[in-house]
Design an enzyme around this catalytic site. Structure first.
Site, PDB file in Angstrom:
ATOM      1  N   ARG A  36      43.468  38.887 -29.056  1.00 52.95           N
ATOM      2  CA  ARG A  36      44.812  38.298 -29.119  1.00 52.95           C
ATOM      3  C   ARG A  36      45.844  39.484 -29.552  1.00 52.95           C
ATOM      4  O   ARG A  36      46.827  39.116 -29.853  1.00 52.95           O
ATOM      5  CB  ARG A  36      44.822  37.285 -30.287  1.00 52.95           C
ATOM      6  N   HIS A  66      35.691  40.995 -20.502  1.00 55.89           N
ATOM      7  CA  HIS A  66      36.708  40.129 -20.140  1.00 55.89           C
ATOM      8  C   HIS A  66      38.149  40.758 -20.674  1.00 55.89           C
ATOM      9  O   HIS A  66      38.061  40.983 -21.952  1.00 55.89           O
ATOM     10  CB  HIS A  66      36.495  38.654 -20.532  1.00 55.89           C
ATOM     11  N   TYR A  69      43.832  38.116 -22.951  1.00 58.51           N
ATOM     12  CA  TYR A  69      44.592  36.762 -22.242  1.00 58.51           C
ATOM     13  C   TYR A  69      46.053  37.295 -22.445  1.00 58.51           C
ATOM     14  O   TYR A  69      46.756  36.617 -21.749  1.00 58.51           O
ATOM     15  CB  TYR A  69      44.258  35.573 -23.119  1.00 58.51           C
ATOM     16  N   HIS A 106      42.207  37.806 -15.389  1.00 59.98           N
ATOM     17  CA  HIS A 106      43.076  36.828 -14.633  1.00 59.98           C
ATOM     18  C   HIS A 106      43.915  37.439 -13.824  1.00 59.98           C
ATOM     19  O   HIS A 106      44.665  38.381 -14.499  1.00 59.98           O
ATOM     20  CB  HIS A 106      43.320  35.931 -15.768  1.00 59.98           C
ATOM     21  N   GLU A 143      39.260  37.190 -11.290  1.00 55.98           N
ATOM     22  CA  GLU A 143      38.775  35.950 -11.674  1.00 55.98           C
ATOM     23  C   GLU A 143      39.802  34.751 -11.080  1.00 55.98           C
ATOM     24  O   GLU A 143      40.888  34.895 -11.047  1.00 55.98           O
ATOM     25  CB  GLU A 143      38.682  35.783 -12.926  1.00 55.98           C
ATOM     26  N   ASP A 176      34.621  31.570 -11.298  1.00 57.77           N
ATOM     27  CA  ASP A 176      34.462  30.542 -12.491  1.00 57.77           C
ATOM     28  C   ASP A 176      34.451  29.116 -11.902  1.00 57.77           C
ATOM     29  O   ASP A 176      35.335  28.572 -11.264  1.00 57.77           O
ATOM     30  CB  ASP A 176      35.816  30.370 -13.245  1.00 57.77           C
ATOM     31  N   HIS A 179      37.441  26.474 -13.048  1.00 56.70           N
ATOM     32  CA  HIS A 179      38.511  26.858 -12.538  1.00 56.70           C
ATOM     33  C   HIS A 179      38.523  26.282 -10.883  1.00 56.70           C
ATOM     34  O   HIS A 179      39.607  26.082 -10.460  1.00 56.70           O
ATOM     35  CB  HIS A 179      38.593  28.181 -12.584  1.00 56.70           C
ATOM     36  N   HIS A 213      31.475  32.561 -13.931  1.00 55.62           N
ATOM     37  CA  HIS A 213      31.492  31.857 -15.028  1.00 55.62           C
ATOM     38  C   HIS A 213      30.947  30.614 -14.837  1.00 55.62           C
ATOM     39  O   HIS A 213      31.410  29.710 -13.933  1.00 55.62           O
ATOM     40  CB  HIS A 213      32.916  31.904 -15.390  1.00 55.62           C
ATOM     41  N   ASP A 226      42.518  24.011 -17.194  1.00 53.40           N
ATOM     42  CA  ASP A 226      41.526  25.021 -17.503  1.00 53.40           C
ATOM     43  C   ASP A 226      40.772  24.472 -18.901  1.00 53.40           C
ATOM     44  O   ASP A 226      41.189  24.764 -20.012  1.00 53.40           O
ATOM     45  CB  ASP A 226      42.156  26.435 -17.810  1.00 53.40           C
ATOM     46  N   HIS A 228      36.632  24.113 -20.073  1.00 55.52           N
ATOM     47  CA  HIS A 228      35.437  23.900 -20.005  1.00 55.52           C
ATOM     48  C   HIS A 228      34.572  23.068 -20.827  1.00 55.52           C
ATOM     49  O   HIS A 228      35.038  22.665 -21.734  1.00 55.52           O
ATOM     50  CB  HIS A 228      34.686  25.661 -20.450  1.00 55.52           C
ATOM     51  N   GLU A 258      30.692  30.262 -20.587  1.00 58.49           N
ATOM     52  CA  GLU A 258      31.824  30.179 -21.601  1.00 58.49           C
ATOM     53  C   GLU A 258      32.108  28.675 -21.847  1.00 58.49           C
ATOM     54  O   GLU A 258      33.247  28.154 -21.961  1.00 58.49           O
ATOM     55  CB  GLU A 258      33.079  30.725 -20.765  1.00 58.49           C
TER      56      GLU A 258
HETATM   57 ZN   LIG Z   1      38.703  29.055 -18.013  1.00 59.08          ZN
HETATM   58 ZN   LIG Z   2      36.239  32.262 -16.901  1.00 60.80          ZN
END
Ligand SMILES: [Zn+2]
Ligand SMILES: [Zn+2]
Length: 294
Positions: A36, A66, A69, A106, A143, A176, A179, A213, A226, A228, A258
């Site tokens: 973050r 990864h 974000y 991403h 991804e 993923d 996704h 993923h 999105d 999971h 994830e």
């Molecule tokens: Zn996701």
């Molecule tokens: Zn993912």
């Protein structure tokens, strides 16, 4: 397929290998720093050494970072784009320092500017970053996304356009399952699984697929959301996961959970996925895949 989870780095990256081993991971994914924040202190020599020793001792393979974000390599706003470039450059250097073979990211969001412009910007940005770090062997894995908001990468065509556009052998892809399903590729039954992977092969190439993923979906087919869900408890169901762990095309490829619930749940899910591996499947028991360790 090697099975693992995206594990915690609380207290520092050097703790990730043990966190993975504790729940039965054969591979792990991790954030290279607090995801973050744009920037963080560089690693200490001791952290790097402990991490590298931890990977050796645990035998974890095909480790993946990864990215944060916050990063949007296709951001139309100059200020956000500049911060993203600096942060991604740092992610690449952190992977190199730790000896991690893959940086999964991403692709980006167009924020109203349009998908084509965004994809062109992502391509140019990646080309510049890769040429800056010619001696960095880390492979960058695009991804596929759920297509939430203005995110690009929900069509396999987008992923293929980025890989072809960049034209560097250090580019690869990460698929993923959640996704994919949210982006309206129905891989939930046998016919859909075959069709989805054939479409991926057409537009991207299965040989470029270096990580998965493994997530079930809280939302329905084509939802573009999105969210999971735990394996077998969502809209996808168990079938594609039972196939993935036995699919010889993905021998030795990382499969990363994830899913919600944290380590105790991941431990059960890893055991479940491993129990589905058939005798004679490439990663059965020994966990030794066809691909060489990095
Ligand atoms: Zn996701
Ligand atoms: Zn993912």
């Amino acid at each position: 397929m090697l099975i693992g989870a995206h594990v915690s780095t609380a207290g520092g990256v050097q703790n990730a290998p043990a966190n993975g081993q504790e729940i039965g991971c054969e591979t792990i994914a991790l954030f290279s720093k607090n995801q973050r924040q744009w920037l963080a202190k560089p690693y200490t020599e001791e952290q790097v050494e402990t991490f590298r020793d931890g990977i050796k001792e645990t035998g974890l393979r095909e480790v993946v970072v990864h990215d944060s974000y916050l990063i949007n390599l296709g951001a139309p706003k100059e200020e956000v784009w500049k911060k993203s470039v600096a942060a991604f450059r740092d992610e690449m250097l952190r992977c190199k320092a730790l000896g991690i073979p893959y940086l999964n990211f991403h692709p980006g969001a167009h924020v109203g500017e349009g998908e084509e412009v965004c994809i062109r910007k992502i391509v140019a940005t990646l080309q510049a970053l890769l040429s800056e770090q010619e001696d960095n062997p880390t492979m960058l894995l695009v991804e596929n996304t759920a297509g939430q908001g203005t995110n690009v990468g929900y069509r396999f065509e987008h992923v293929g356009a980025i890989l072809d556009g960049v034209g560097d052998e250090r580019m690869g892809a990460c698929l993923d399952t959640q996704h994919t399903f949210a982006a309206e590729y129905d891989l939930s039954d046998d016919e859909g699984y075959d069709k989805t992977l054939a479409a991926f092969d057409d537009h991207v190439g299965l040989g470029r697929l270096r990580a998965f993923h493994l997530n079930d979906s809280k939302t329905g087919l084509g939802s573009r959301v999105d969210r999971h869900e735990n394996i077998g408890e969502g809209a996808i169901g168990v079938r594609p996961f039972q196939r993935l762990v036995n699919d010889p095309r993905f021998a030795g490829v990382a499969g990363i959970l994830e899913t919600p619930g944290g380590p105790p749940v991941w431990q059960e899910e890893i055991a479940l996925l491993r129990s589905w591996r058939k005798e004679g499947a490439p990663d059965h028991e020994t966990g030794l895949g066809a691909r060489p360790a990095h």
